[in-house]
Design an enzyme around this catalytic site. Sequence first.
Site, PDB file in Angstrom:
ATOM      1  N   ASP A 150       0.845  -1.195   0.000  1.00  0.00           N
ATOM      2  CA  ASP A 150       0.000   0.000   0.000  1.00  0.00           C
ATOM      3  C   ASP A 150       0.876   1.239   0.000  1.00  0.00           C
ATOM      4  O   ASP A 150       1.973   1.224  -0.557  1.00  0.00           O
ATOM      5  CB  ASP A 150      -0.940  -0.033   1.217  1.00  0.00           C
ATOM      6  CG  ASP A 150      -2.297   0.594   0.931  1.00  0.00           C
ATOM      7  OD1 ASP A 150      -2.349   1.820   0.745  1.00  0.00           O
ATOM      8  OD2 ASP A 150      -3.296  -0.147   0.890  1.00  0.00           O
ATOM      9  N   HIS A 182      -3.600   5.895   3.504  1.00  0.00           N
ATOM     10  CA  HIS A 182      -4.382   4.728   3.126  1.00  0.00           C
ATOM     11  C   HIS A 182      -3.791   3.442   3.713  1.00  0.00           C
ATOM     12  O   HIS A 182      -4.510   2.608   4.285  1.00  0.00           O
ATOM     13  CB  HIS A 182      -4.448   4.647   1.598  1.00  0.00           C
ATOM     14  CG  HIS A 182      -5.399   3.622   1.066  1.00  0.00           C
ATOM     15  ND1 HIS A 182      -4.993   2.371   0.680  1.00  0.00           N
ATOM     16  CD2 HIS A 182      -6.735   3.673   0.844  1.00  0.00           C
ATOM     17  CE1 HIS A 182      -6.038   1.677   0.243  1.00  0.00           C
ATOM     18  NE2 HIS A 182      -7.113   2.446   0.321  1.00  0.00           N
ATOM     19  N   ASN A 277     -14.436  -0.439  -6.614  1.00  0.00           N
ATOM     20  CA  ASN A 277     -15.473   0.402  -6.020  1.00  0.00           C
ATOM     21  C   ASN A 277     -16.323   1.180  -7.027  1.00  0.00           C
ATOM     22  O   ASN A 277     -16.652   2.334  -6.797  1.00  0.00           O
ATOM     23  CB  ASN A 277     -14.825   1.414  -5.064  1.00  0.00           C
ATOM     24  CG  ASN A 277     -14.027   0.750  -3.977  1.00  0.00           C
ATOM     25  OD1 ASN A 277     -14.429  -0.281  -3.450  1.00  0.00           O
ATOM     26  ND2 ASN A 277     -12.883   1.324  -3.651  1.00  0.00           N
ATOM     27  N   SER A 339     -11.322  -1.460  -0.281  1.00  0.00           N
ATOM     28  CA  SER A 339     -10.003  -1.318   0.343  1.00  0.00           C
ATOM     29  C   SER A 339     -10.059  -1.610   1.830  1.00  0.00           C
ATOM     30  O   SER A 339      -9.085  -2.078   2.415  1.00  0.00           O
ATOM     31  CB  SER A 339      -9.466   0.106   0.147  1.00  0.00           C
ATOM     32  OG  SER A 339      -8.787   0.242  -1.067  1.00  0.00           O
TER      33      SER A 339
END
Length: 724
Positions: A150, A182, A277, A339
Site C-alpha cells: 500500500d 491509506h 469500487n 479497500s
Amino acid sequence: LLVKYKNSVAQTRSLGNIDSNDSPLNTWQSHATSISTISEERHISAVEINATEIDLVWEELMADEDVELVEEDFPMYKTPYNSIQQDSSDSDQTSHLRHKDRHLKQQQNRTLMESQQYGIAQIQASAVWALTKKYPNKYPNTPVKVCIIDTGYDGSHEDLPTVGVTGTNTGYGDALQDGDGHGTHVAGVIGAVGNNGRGIVGVNPDPTKFSFHIAKALNDDGVGTASSVLKGIQGCISSGAKIISMSLGGGPKSAIFQELYKEAYDKDVLVFAAAGNVGVMQDDYPATYPLVVSVGAVDKNGNRADFSNWNDQLELMGPGVDIYSTFPGSGYGMLSGTSMATPYVAGVAALVWGYFPQCSNQQMRNVLAKTAKSLTTNGSDCNRKTGFGLVQAKEAFDLLDKYGCAAGGEDFSPPSAGGVGGCGQPLADTTKLTPTNTVSVSSGASSSNGCKRLFLKLLTDDYAYETSWELKRVDNGKLLNNGPPGNRKFADKTEYNGPASGCLDPGTYEFAIKDIYGDGITAPGFYSITLDGRTLARNSNFGTKEITSFTIDSSQNIIIEPRQPDWISLLYEGFSNGFGKFNDGGADAIHVDRKFGRNGMVMIKEGTTNYHQASVFSNNIPLNDRDFTKFKVVFSFYANSMEMNDRFCLDYSANGASARSRAKCWRSGGDFENGDWNDNVEWVFQPTANAVNSIRIRFRGFSAENFNRVFIDEIRLFGQTELT
C-alpha cells in the site's frame, strides 16, 4: 515497459554496458531512456522509453531472441482513488471515501477507552479472542506474518505495533512512513493494538501473535506502477509472509503478475485483493486472478455496499462502509471501500491461521469460504455479487477445531492447481469427514472435562524439507493428522507450535516423526509432543524415524508404551574395494578379494608378538554435535585354525584419544567355532566421556600361530542418543 528475459544473462543489461561491440545501436536499447532491474531472480526489467516510440520499441523487443515477454508498466492505485477517478460526482465520492480529521492529533475520543468498531463483531473476531483467552494451553498460537502492499505505514503511531515491523522500499521511500494515510488505515483494521486504552481495536489486537511486513508500492498520492507492486509482492514473499493484503488495483490482466501469484501460492502464501469500487460487474486486477481472493464490501447491516464491484471471481465479503481506523500522526479517520473490506478478511485469515498453522493456504482459503455467512436471498451458497458471503472468524475456527485441516479439503500438486477462485473454489464435503474433536469446544471442553489433545512443538533445522510427521490410531490404522499437509514443506529454522489432533477418544495411538536423510533434526532444532500437559517425547537425533505409542484408557488415563530410540548409521564398509574406510595396522592385516562367496573382506592373523600389525581400524568419525551416548557394532566373521582360547577383540577411542578402551573379545571354543560364518554379530558399548564428539573402532587379533586367522566383513557402526 516491463520486459521479462529468457535467461539470467539478458536481465543484467543496462544502458551503461551497451556499446557498438555488443550490439547495434539501432536496436531497442538505443531508444530507452533508462533500464532498471525489477527482479534478478525472475529476469524482469523496467524499460523507460518515449511515448512516441512505443510501437517501434515494442516490435524490436519482441524480435529480441533474449526477450520472453513484454508488457506495459501500467499505473496502479489505492482502490478508493481508482473509484473516485471513475466517478466524479461529489455525493458518490463521499460514499466511497470519507476521511474525518486525517491529521488531527487531539481527537476527543483518542484518550478515552478504545472503541471496537462494528466490523469486529460482524466478522466474529471477538468470539475467537474470548475462546483462545479462556483456553490458552489448548489453543497455542504460532505468529503469522501479514504483508500489506500500500502507501506505507506510520511506524510511530500510538495504536499500531512498533516491534518486529519490517519493510520493502520499492522506490517510494521508507516503508514505515506514510504520507497518504491509506496504508496506515488498512494496517489499523488488521492489527491496531488492543487493551492499551487508545484508539481502536484491530482484528488481531495482540501484536505478539502476528507481525507486519510493509511494502510501500504506492506513493504519497496513492499511485504506483506495476513494477513497484511487483517489487512489493517479491518483498512479501522474501520476508516469509503467509498473507498478503492488497487494497489496490489497476491495469489489464498480466502474464508476469500471474506467474508471480502462482509462485506465491505454491509457497503457501494467501493473497487478498480489493474487488473495486464502481458498483458494476467488471474484472478488476489483481482481485480477478484465480490465485487471489477477491473481496467485496458490506455495510454495518450486512448488506452489500452499492459501490462494491462484482464478477465470477468474487469470493468473500468484509465490512467496508464507514470504517474508522488509524491515520498518520497518531490520528484516526474514516474510509469506505473494498479497500477496507480486504484487510478485514485478511485479518481474519491471520487470526485463525495462527491457531492452525499446520493447514495450507488452500485449506485456509476453503475454510473461510465454507464458513462464510451467505448473503444471498434465494438460499444459494454463492453468487457473483457476494461470493460465498461475509467472512466469519469463529465459524472458521470451530470447523478447523472439529475436523482439522481436512475441513479445507485436499491439497493439490502443485498447490496453485487448486486455486480456482470465486464460486468455483473446490470446497470440502464435511459431511463425509470424521470429527477429530469429539467434544464441543464451545461447551467448554478442556483437559479437565475429558478432552485429551496432542500438541506438537517443532523447531526445524537448515533442512526442514526432510522432516515430516503423522498421527494414526493403531486399532483401525486410520491416519488422523500429518504434517506438513499435502505436498508442502516446513520452512527452515522455523518454530511450529500447535495442536496435532482434536480431542482423542480412548484408544491406542502412534505418533511418528521422520527424516528422509536419516539424521533427525540438527540441534538446536528439536520436536516435542505433549498430551494433557504431559511430555511424551522430545528429541533431535532420532535418525530416520521415531515412533511414540500411547494409550488413553476408558478412565482417561494416559499410558505411554516403552520405546527405544533408533540407531543411526555412522559407518558401513563391505571391503569390496580394498580397505575402504578402514586402515591396516601392518603386515598381518590383509585385504582379501572374493573369497567364501563374498565380494571382499579383511583378514587378521597372529597378533601375540605385535598385535598392532594384526589390526584394522576405522578413520576418526566426527559426530557433528549429535549427542550419542551408545554405539553398536554389527559385523560378520569367519575363523580359520584358531586354537582354543585364541581370540580377536573390538576396541574404540573417543574424541581422537590415542588410548583405546576394550569393548569385547570373542574366544575360540566359547564364542565361535572354526569353519563357519557368523553373520550380523552385534556388540553395544558406551564410552565414559561426558560428551563424545568423535569415535573410532578397531579390530585386532591375539593368537600365537601364523595360520590362525579371522576374516571380517560387512562392518557397520551405529550411534544412539538417550531419550529426553
